[in-house]
Every structure is written in structure tokens, then in C-alpha cells.
Write an enzyme that holds these catalytic residues in place. Structure first.
Site, PDB file in Angstrom:
ATOM      1  CB  SER A 185      -0.904   0.023   1.230  1.00  0.00           C
ATOM      2  OG  SER A 185      -1.705  -1.117   1.280  1.00  0.00           O
TER       3      SER A 185
HETATM    4  N1  SAH Z   1      -0.934  -4.873   4.176  1.00  0.00           N
HETATM    5  C1  SAH Z   1      -0.184  -4.865   2.937  1.00  0.00           C
HETATM    6  C2  SAH Z   1      -1.097  -4.784   1.743  1.00  0.00           C
HETATM    7  C3  SAH Z   1      -1.047  -6.035   0.968  1.00  0.00           C
HETATM    8  S1  SAH Z   1      -2.127  -6.113  -0.423  1.00  0.00           S
HETATM    9  C4  SAH Z   1       0.850  -3.747   2.953  1.00  0.00           C
HETATM   10  O1  SAH Z   1       1.368  -3.424   3.993  1.00  0.00           O
HETATM   11  O2  SAH Z   1       1.208  -3.214   1.947  1.00  0.00           O
HETATM   12  C5  SAH Z   1      -3.440  -7.098   0.227  1.00  0.00           C
HETATM   13  C6  SAH Z   1      -3.110  -8.535   0.566  1.00  0.00           C
HETATM   14  O3  SAH Z   1      -4.347  -9.150   0.962  1.00  0.00           O
HETATM   15  C7  SAH Z   1      -2.570  -9.383  -0.572  1.00  0.00           C
HETATM   16  O4  SAH Z   1      -1.338  -9.924  -0.213  1.00  0.00           O
HETATM   17  C8  SAH Z   1      -3.632 -10.463  -0.763  1.00  0.00           C
HETATM   18  O5  SAH Z   1      -3.105 -11.734  -1.121  1.00  0.00           O
HETATM   19  C9  SAH Z   1      -4.274 -10.531   0.616  1.00  0.00           C
HETATM   20  N2  SAH Z   1      -5.612 -11.100   0.664  1.00  0.00           N
HETATM   21  C10 SAH Z   1      -6.634 -10.968  -0.235  1.00  0.00           C
HETATM   22  N3  SAH Z   1      -7.701 -11.669   0.171  1.00  0.00           N
HETATM   23  C11 SAH Z   1      -7.379 -12.255   1.364  1.00  0.00           C
HETATM   24  C12 SAH Z   1      -8.078 -13.116   2.283  1.00  0.00           C
HETATM   25  N4  SAH Z   1      -9.331 -13.531   2.070  1.00  0.00           N
HETATM   26  N5  SAH Z   1      -7.430 -13.515   3.408  1.00  0.00           N
HETATM   27  C13 SAH Z   1      -6.149 -13.124   3.638  1.00  0.00           C
HETATM   28  N6  SAH Z   1      -5.441 -12.322   2.814  1.00  0.00           N
HETATM   29  C14 SAH Z   1      -6.043 -11.887   1.687  1.00  0.00           C
END
Ligand code: SAH
Length: 223
Positions: free
Chosen positions: A74
């Protein structure tokens, strides 16, 4: 701060990037972030250590960046914004993050909360991030490889739940996992998304609609 990061483990760039991070913090202030603890955590966490070396020169720009598996880290502003909302909860013992990704938001939270639980559905990201957080010394984060779309009942209730992937509708199953005085912070929508916050008070749940955002989708099952 709840823990001390081992920034030296990332190599020399970790130290020289401190100045770049203080510029990031100045920018966050102009964007409206004002919680001192949040700004300190943003100044501490070496974002370049969470992305591919080829992209490291963009690590402190206010943009989301690819982290493999079609996912993104993000943008710093949104991480700071969601963390600032999280700090508005009455206590800061236990936070649950859905969507660990590369573990950047996890690490920011780990500096401010006693324990962070974080769930990731993609096995490859889960493994790489577990290793990265170990090296950095983020020992108060408990990572899980699972589908987090219903939260994580086993460690509930939480002071805060942060969802870092967008669902088209409100994730209702997570509401019972919030403590009174707790907050659920999540993007909702698909093409058009909005950040929402739900507070659990003694009288019930209060939902607030915040700004437009842009997250990857919350998907079912594990990969
Ligand atoms: N928190 C992260 C953002 C990652 S993007 C940061 O610091 O930048 C969002 C993440 O959510 C992805 O890695 C994706 O695989 C995960 N995701 C999507 N659906 C999910 C679910 N149902 N359970 C767990 N993780 C999920």
C-alpha cells in the site's frame, strides 16, 4: 515503541535511508497525519526492505508498488491513515490485519500494538514475509496462512481489525471479533472503493464513511 527493529540486518541502505524517511514523514504531515506515534513508526520502518531491490529507489514515494503474486504494497499515506484510525481505539493490545502482503503495515502496527495477528491467503507471500519479519526482529507479529475473510476467531476479540484488501460488502462475521471500544477499518467496493470505519460502543456499532481508496480485492480461499 513496543519492539526495536533490526534495521542493520537489511544492510547499509537501511541507515542512509533514515533521511529519506524523515522527508516521507514531512509529506505525511502535510497530508493530514498528525498522531506522533504513527509518524514515529513511519519514520522507523524501512519500506525499501519490503520490496524488490529493483524498485528500491521508489520505496519512499507515495505510491503503491508491486510485491509479486499480482499484489501490492500500500502507499505510505494509506498505511499511516489506517494506523492513525487504529490508534483511535481505546486500547492497543491486540490488532488483527487481514492481508499481510509484504508485511509493511504489519510492521508499522507491531511498533504500536502489543501483539499483531496477520492473515495472508497466498502461501508464497506468507513464507517470504515470515522470513523478512524474523530478520527485522518483529517478534510480536503472529502470521497465519489462511483465508481471513471471516477474520480470525481463535485469537478474538481484538482492539482493532484492519482489512487491507477490498470486499464488495461489509465483512459482518468480523464484528463479534471486536472488543467494546474497538474499531474495524476496511475498504469496501470493487472498481470504486471507500474506506469505512466501524466502532463498537456500549450502545452498538457506529459506521463512518471516509475517503476514496484503491485496494486489491479480498479473495476467498488460500493459494
Ligand atoms: N498490508 C499490505 C497490503 C497487501 S495487499 C501492505 O502493507 O502493503 C493485500 C493482501 O491481501 C494481498 O497480499 C492479498 O493476497 C491478501 N488477501 C486478499 N484476500 C485475502 C483473504 N481472504 N485472506 C487473507 N489475505 C487476503
Amino acid at each position: 515503541m513496543a519492539i526495536r527493529l533490526n534495521i542493520a540486518a537489511l544492510g547499509g541502505a537501511g541507515m542512509t535511508s533514515a533521511r529519506t524517511r524523515s522527508r516521507l514523514v514531512e509529506r505525511l504531515k502535510t497530508q493530514g497525519i498528525c498522531h506522533a506515534g504513527v509518524l514515529a513508526a513511519m519514520a522507523e520502518v524501512p519500506r525499501h526492505g519490503f520490496i524488490d531491490e529493483a524498485l528500491a529507489h521508489k520505496a519512499y514515494d507515495d505510491v503503491s508498488l508491486p510485491i509479486g503474486f499480482g499484489q501490492t504494497i500500500s502507499q505510505p499515506y494509506i498505511v499511516a491513515r489506517m494506523t492513525e484510525l487504529a490508534m483511535g481505539a481505546t486500547q492497543h493490545e491486540k490488532v488483527l490485519e487481514i492481508g499481510t502482503g509484504c508485511g509493511y503495515q504489519t510492521t508499522v502496527l507491531a511498533l504500536l500494538f502489543k501483539t499483531v495477528y496477520s492473515v495472508e491467503r497466498i502461501g508464497g507471500l506468507y513464507k517470504a514475509t515470515r522470513e523478512r519479519l524474523n530478520v527485522l526482529g518483529v517478534h510480536n507479529a503472529r502470521l497465519r496462512h489462511a483465508d481471513g475473510s471471516k477474520g480470525l476467531a481463535e485469537a478474538a476479540p481484538y482492539d482493532v481489525i484492519i482489512i487491507t484488501a477490498a470486499a464488495p460488502i461489509l465483512p459482518e462475521d468480523m464484528l463479534p471479533q471486536l472488543k467494546e471500544g474497538g474499531r474495524l477499518i476496511f475498504p469496501v467496493g470493487d472498481a470504486e472503493q471507500e474506506l469505512h470505519q466501524i466502532e463498537r460502543t456500549s450502545e452498538g456499532f457506529i459506521e463512518t464513511r471516509l475517503e476514496k481508496v484503491n485496494f486489491v480485492p479480498l479473495l476467498p480461499g488460500v493459494a
